[in-house]
Design an enzyme around this catalytic site. Structure first.
Site, PDB file in Angstrom:
ATOM      1  N   ASN A  59       0.806  -1.245  -0.006  1.00 46.42           N
ATOM      2  CA  ASN A  59       0.038  -0.038   0.012  1.00 46.42           C
ATOM      3  C   ASN A  59       0.766   1.353   0.056  1.00 46.42           C
ATOM      4  O   ASN A  59       0.604   2.201   0.706  1.00 46.42           O
ATOM      5  CB  ASN A  59      -0.750  -0.072   1.261  1.00 46.42           C
ATOM      6  CG  ASN A  59      -2.028  -1.205   1.300  1.00 46.42           C
ATOM      7  OD1 ASN A  59      -2.479  -1.470   0.353  1.00 46.42           O
ATOM      8  ND2 ASN A  59      -1.771  -2.074   2.149  1.00 46.42           N
ATOM      9  N   CYS A  60       1.889   1.405  -1.007  1.00 44.18           N
ATOM     10  CA  CYS A  60       2.782   2.262  -0.797  1.00 44.18           C
ATOM     11  C   CYS A  60       2.858   3.069  -2.197  1.00 44.18           C
ATOM     12  O   CYS A  60       2.478   2.429  -3.064  1.00 44.18           O
ATOM     13  CB  CYS A  60       4.272   1.831  -0.470  1.00 44.18           C
ATOM     14  SG  CYS A  60       5.741   2.936  -0.585  1.00 44.18           S
ATOM     15  N   GLY A  61       3.132   4.386  -2.336  1.00 43.20           N
ATOM     16  CA  GLY A  61       3.297   5.028  -3.540  1.00 43.20           C
ATOM     17  C   GLY A  61       4.171   4.294  -4.439  1.00 43.20           C
ATOM     18  O   GLY A  61       3.954   4.573  -5.760  1.00 43.20           O
ATOM     19  N   THR A  63       4.559   0.947  -4.843  1.00 51.07           N
ATOM     20  CA  THR A  63       4.105  -0.401  -5.070  1.00 51.07           C
ATOM     21  C   THR A  63       4.326  -0.641  -6.697  1.00 51.07           C
ATOM     22  O   THR A  63       4.501  -1.596  -6.880  1.00 51.07           O
ATOM     23  CB  THR A  63       2.767  -0.677  -4.478  1.00 51.07           C
ATOM     24  OG1 THR A  63       3.155  -0.294  -2.938  1.00 51.07           O
ATOM     25  CG2 THR A  63       2.219  -2.050  -4.673  1.00 51.07           C
TER      26      THR A  63
END
Length: 180
Positions: A59-61, A63
């Site tokens: 759930n990361c920018g 990803t």
């Protein structure tokens, strides 16, 4: 020579098997695959390979870097590149459930390189592999998708921050695999 080996073994002196390759300290590590009880022995799986180790989060920018990591893996795996993903919730962006992490990796991004069970990659609770990487590089991950490039000899080559994309590593990996 045979008599000497027998005497040493009787005395309890451990001898390496003839022809046995030693394992670099950094690769002396085992960990379970994501959503599996199967352990990957890094010495067996990655000895003699160029390894790109990456701490990941679902759930990361960053990803979407999974797409580029998979492309690197597909491009160079037959020439000796191994990419290994280490899901981590150190930055509060990974699911608690392995099934959800697996869905992001395998279904959403088509990852085929080894993904390991979730673990810490920073601080006192970091898995031993990432502790060694941080010590060798002087850089613990500051965020998700920090990358470490490990040479065929099992020694750290370089560390790259999260904003270094897989595409930016393509030329360097190609050179290293070509022996230049």
């Amino acid at each position: 020579m045979k008599t000497l080996m027998i005497l040493l073994s009787i005395c309890g002196v451990a001898l390496p098997a003839f022809g046995a390759e030693t394992c670099a300290d950094l690769l002396n590590f085992k960990m379970a695959r994501l959503r599996s009880t199967e352990q990957i022995d890094f010495c067996q799986a990655f000895r003699g390979k160029l390894v790109l180790a990456v701490n990941t989060a679902s759930n990361c920018g960053y990803t979407p870097q999974f797409k580029g990591l998979e492309a690197l893996y597909q491009k160079y795996k037959d020439r000796g590149l191994a990419v290994v993903g280490f899901p981590s919730n150190d930055f509060n962006q990974e699911f608690d459930e392995a099934e959800k992490t697996a869905k992001v990796c395998y279904i959403n991004y088509g990852v085929t390189f080894p993904m390991l069970e979730k673990s810490a990659v920073t601080g006192a609770n970091a898995n031993p592999f990432f502790r060694k990487l941080a010590e060798a590089s002087g850089q613990a991950p500051q965020w998700n998708f920090h990358k470490y490039l490990i040479g065929r000899n099992g020694e750290l080559i370089s560390a790259f921050p999260s904003n270094t994309t897989p595409e930016q590593l393509d030329a360097k990996i190609g050179e290293l695999l070509s022996g230049r």
